[in-house]
Design a protein around this motif. Structure first.
Motif, PDB file in Angstrom:
ATOM      1  N   ASN A  66      -5.438   1.249  -2.013  1.00 41.68           N
ATOM      2  CA  ASN A  66      -6.738   0.907  -2.588  1.00 41.68           C
ATOM      3  C   ASN A  66      -7.461   2.080  -3.236  1.00 41.68           C
ATOM      4  O   ASN A  66      -8.488   1.886  -3.888  1.00 41.68           O
ATOM      5  CB  ASN A  66      -7.669   0.307  -1.526  1.00 41.68           C
ATOM      6  CG  ASN A  66      -7.185  -0.986  -0.924  1.00 41.68           C
ATOM      7  OD1 ASN A  66      -7.560  -1.319   0.187  1.00 41.68           O
ATOM      8  ND2 ASN A  66      -6.336  -1.735  -1.619  1.00 41.68           N
TER       9      ASN A  66
ATOM     10  N   GLY B 113       0.778  -7.974 -11.514  1.00 41.38           N
ATOM     11  CA  GLY B 113      -0.041  -6.789 -11.624  1.00 41.38           C
ATOM     12  C   GLY B 113      -0.229  -5.978 -10.366  1.00 41.38           C
ATOM     13  O   GLY B 113      -0.483  -4.798 -10.404  1.00 41.38           O
ATOM     14  N   ARG B 114      -0.162  -6.614  -9.204  1.00 45.64           N
ATOM     15  CA  ARG B 114      -0.413  -5.974  -7.906  1.00 45.64           C
ATOM     16  C   ARG B 114      -1.810  -5.361  -7.836  1.00 45.64           C
ATOM     17  O   ARG B 114      -2.005  -4.287  -7.275  1.00 45.64           O
ATOM     18  CB  ARG B 114       0.662  -4.931  -7.587  1.00 45.64           C
ATOM     19  CG  ARG B 114       0.853  -4.747  -6.084  1.00 45.64           C
ATOM     20  CD  ARG B 114       2.005  -3.816  -5.753  1.00 45.64           C
ATOM     21  NE  ARG B 114       2.220  -3.791  -4.314  1.00 45.64           N
ATOM     22  CZ  ARG B 114       3.141  -3.044  -3.706  1.00 45.64           C
ATOM     23  NH1 ARG B 114       3.913  -2.250  -4.422  1.00 45.64           N
ATOM     24  NH2 ARG B 114       3.267  -3.080  -2.404  1.00 45.64           N
ATOM     25  N   ASN B 115      -2.760  -6.063  -8.408  1.00 46.68           N
ATOM     26  CA  ASN B 115      -4.159  -5.618  -8.386  1.00 46.68           C
ATOM     27  C   ASN B 115      -4.952  -6.470  -7.398  1.00 46.68           C
ATOM     28  O   ASN B 115      -4.365  -7.235  -6.629  1.00 46.68           O
ATOM     29  CB  ASN B 115      -4.742  -5.695  -9.795  1.00 46.68           C
ATOM     30  CG  ASN B 115      -3.924  -4.940 -10.811  1.00 46.68           C
ATOM     31  OD1 ASN B 115      -3.451  -5.518 -11.787  1.00 46.68           O
ATOM     32  ND2 ASN B 115      -3.722  -3.648 -10.583  1.00 46.68           N
ATOM     33  N   GLU B 116      -6.300  -6.357  -7.429  1.00 47.85           N
ATOM     34  CA  GLU B 116      -7.113  -7.110  -6.489  1.00 47.85           C
ATOM     35  C   GLU B 116      -6.801  -8.604  -6.608  1.00 47.85           C
ATOM     36  O   GLU B 116      -6.652  -9.123  -7.720  1.00 47.85           O
ATOM     37  CB  GLU B 116      -8.608  -6.853  -6.702  1.00 47.85           C
ATOM     38  CG  GLU B 116      -9.078  -6.953  -8.138  1.00 47.85           C
ATOM     39  CD  GLU B 116      -8.998  -5.613  -8.847  1.00 47.85           C
ATOM     40  OE1 GLU B 116      -9.986  -4.883  -8.862  1.00 47.85           O
ATOM     41  OE2 GLU B 116      -7.931  -5.313  -9.405  1.00 47.85           O
TER      42      GLU B 116
ATOM     43  N   TYR C 286      -3.283  -3.519  -2.559  1.00 49.22           N
ATOM     44  CA  TYR C 286      -3.329  -3.636  -4.014  1.00 49.22           C
ATOM     45  C   TYR C 286      -3.892  -2.368  -4.630  1.00 49.22           C
ATOM     46  O   TYR C 286      -4.581  -1.580  -3.980  1.00 49.22           O
ATOM     47  CB  TYR C 286      -4.194  -4.839  -4.426  1.00 49.22           C
ATOM     48  CG  TYR C 286      -5.676  -4.643  -4.201  1.00 49.22           C
ATOM     49  CD1 TYR C 286      -6.473  -4.038  -5.183  1.00 49.22           C
ATOM     50  CD2 TYR C 286      -6.299  -5.052  -3.024  1.00 49.22           C
ATOM     51  CE1 TYR C 286      -7.839  -3.848  -4.987  1.00 49.22           C
ATOM     52  CE2 TYR C 286      -7.652  -4.875  -2.822  1.00 49.22           C
ATOM     53  CZ  TYR C 286      -8.427  -4.263  -3.805  1.00 49.22           C
ATOM     54  OH  TYR C 286      -9.769  -4.070  -3.614  1.00 49.22           O
ATOM     55  N   SER C 287      -3.606  -2.187  -5.925  1.00 48.69           N
ATOM     56  CA  SER C 287      -4.187  -1.096  -6.706  1.00 48.69           C
ATOM     57  C   SER C 287      -5.318  -1.666  -7.552  1.00 48.69           C
ATOM     58  O   SER C 287      -5.085  -2.580  -8.353  1.00 48.69           O
ATOM     59  CB  SER C 287      -3.135  -0.462  -7.620  1.00 48.69           C
ATOM     60  OG  SER C 287      -2.108   0.133  -6.859  1.00 48.69           O
ATOM     61  N   PRO C 288      -6.530  -1.169  -7.421  1.00 53.15           N
ATOM     62  CA  PRO C 288      -7.656  -1.718  -8.182  1.00 53.15           C
ATOM     63  C   PRO C 288      -7.481  -1.529  -9.688  1.00 53.15           C
ATOM     64  O   PRO C 288      -6.916  -0.522 -10.136  1.00 53.15           O
ATOM     65  CB  PRO C 288      -8.858  -0.914  -7.675  1.00 53.15           C
ATOM     66  CG  PRO C 288      -8.441  -0.365  -6.358  1.00 53.15           C
ATOM     67  CD  PRO C 288      -6.970  -0.123  -6.467  1.00 53.15           C
ATOM     68  N   THR C 289      -7.975  -2.482 -10.452  1.00 54.35           N
ATOM     69  CA  THR C 289      -7.940  -2.349 -11.907  1.00 54.35           C
ATOM     70  C   THR C 289      -9.000  -1.374 -12.407  1.00 54.35           C
ATOM     71  O   THR C 289      -8.874  -0.814 -13.486  1.00 54.35           O
ATOM     72  CB  THR C 289      -8.161  -3.718 -12.580  1.00 54.35           C
ATOM     73  OG1 THR C 289      -9.363  -4.314 -12.064  1.00 54.35           O
ATOM     74  CG2 THR C 289      -6.991  -4.642 -12.323  1.00 54.35           C
TER      75      THR C 289
ATOM     76  N   THR D  69     -12.571   1.521  -7.117  1.00 56.27           N
ATOM     77  CA  THR D  69     -12.259   0.901  -5.829  1.00 56.27           C
ATOM     78  C   THR D  69     -13.454   0.174  -5.244  1.00 56.27           C
ATOM     79  O   THR D  69     -13.347  -0.981  -4.807  1.00 56.27           O
ATOM     80  CB  THR D  69     -11.765   1.964  -4.840  1.00 56.27           C
ATOM     81  OG1 THR D  69     -10.552   2.539  -5.341  1.00 56.27           O
ATOM     82  CG2 THR D  69     -11.501   1.358  -3.473  1.00 56.27           C
TER      83      THR D  69
ATOM     84  N   SER E  93     -14.146  -3.054  -6.885  1.00 54.26           N
ATOM     85  CA  SER E  93     -13.177  -4.095  -6.534  1.00 54.26           C
ATOM     86  C   SER E  93     -13.460  -4.645  -5.141  1.00 54.26           C
ATOM     87  O   SER E  93     -13.310  -5.850  -4.896  1.00 54.26           O
ATOM     88  CB  SER E  93     -11.750  -3.560  -6.627  1.00 54.26           C
ATOM     89  OG  SER E  93     -11.392  -2.777  -5.509  1.00 54.26           O
TER      90      SER E  93
END
Length: 264
Positions: free
Chosen positions: A11, A211-214, A242-245, A248, A251
């Motif tokens: 994150n 995407g592996r985002n939020e 997840y990795s934030p777009t 952090t 998100s």
């Protein structure tokens, strides 16, 4: 209601110190977090928890992916004694911070081995550490990973293979980490799988697909999946791996607005 836990590596970017990550997650009303245990001293974790209370749901970093990765491989028999020593060390760490789960990754495929050989070696490794886990009351959770996007060449890229391993080990302290992101990519059928096999699942992760985002939007109907998890009687947390777009904290705010009941 299902509760969310923050992932203190995924994150956050490298600009954040561990203390800043912990504090940000706590101030964003997460009730729990997870992180890679090898990277953080026990005294630091205890001090942070004293200052900003969060439960610790999972510790990553028990097994690795490749032979030269600095961690024992689950399927490599030459690493088994090393694995047993490291698992005991991880158990000791986990007990002192009241963490119930240790994450195991399956490692990369050996090009000259059959899937059956990989599976047997994984079973042998878990069987070697199961008595330690059972005595300590700590659970190993094996995480099947997707081989299409993030982890090409990985062994154990389906939930079916992970369930086979866990069933063959036959220990109540060896389960799987069901990652909704990875398993949506590999196989879909999330809700039926969760309903059919929830007794073998010890923890959950989630991120948006693709995407592996939020996990806001995307191709997974997350409210329906969370409802299915709740209906199984699951009492743990769902990890936000997840990795934030963007930023952090923003998100986290978006997640809290979408799922207010899953925060403190």
């Amino acid at each position: 209601m299902i509760r969310f836990s923050a992932h203190l590596e995924m994150n956050f970017g490298s600009a954040y110190s561990f203390a800043e990550r912990w504090q940000s997650a706590a101030h964003s009303q997460f009730q729990a977090c997870e992180f890679v245990w090898r990277q953080h001293g026990l005294s630091e974790v205890l001090a942070l928890r004293e200052k900003n209370q969060m439960a610790i749901t999972c510790l990553g970093g028990t097994t690795g992916f490749a032979v030269d990765g600095g961690r024992p491989l689950l399927t490599r028999p030459e690493d088994r004694e090393w694995l047993v020593r490291d698992v005991q060390e991880a158990i000791d760490y986990a007990q002192q911070i009241n963490c119930p789960n240790l994450v195991f990754v399956p490692g990369n495929l050996h090009s000259d081995w059959s899937i059956e050989r990989h599976r047997q070696e994984a079973v042998n490794s878990f069987s070697a550490v199961a008595p330690l886990l059972e005595a300590a009351g700590v659970t190993a959770v094996l995480e099947p990973l997707n081989s299409k996007v993030d982890h090409r060449g990985i062994y154990c890229d389906t939930s079916a293979e992970a369930f086979r391993i866990v069933e063959q080990v036959g220990s109540k302290n060896v389960k799987i980490l069901y990652d909704i992101y990875h398993m949506q990519i590999m196989e879909g059928n999330l809700i039926d799988t969760i309903r059919a096999h929830h007794a073998l699942i010890g923890h959950y992760h989630v991120a948006r697909v693709p995407g592996r985002n939020e996990p806001l939007g995307g191709e997974v109907n997350l409210p329906a999946v969370l409802q299915a998890i709740e209906e199984t009687g699951y009492q743990g947390f769902v990890g936000m791996e997840y990795s934030p777009t963007g930023e952090t904290i923003e998100s986290f705010k978006q997640l809290r607005e979408a799922y207010p009941a899953s925060f403190g």
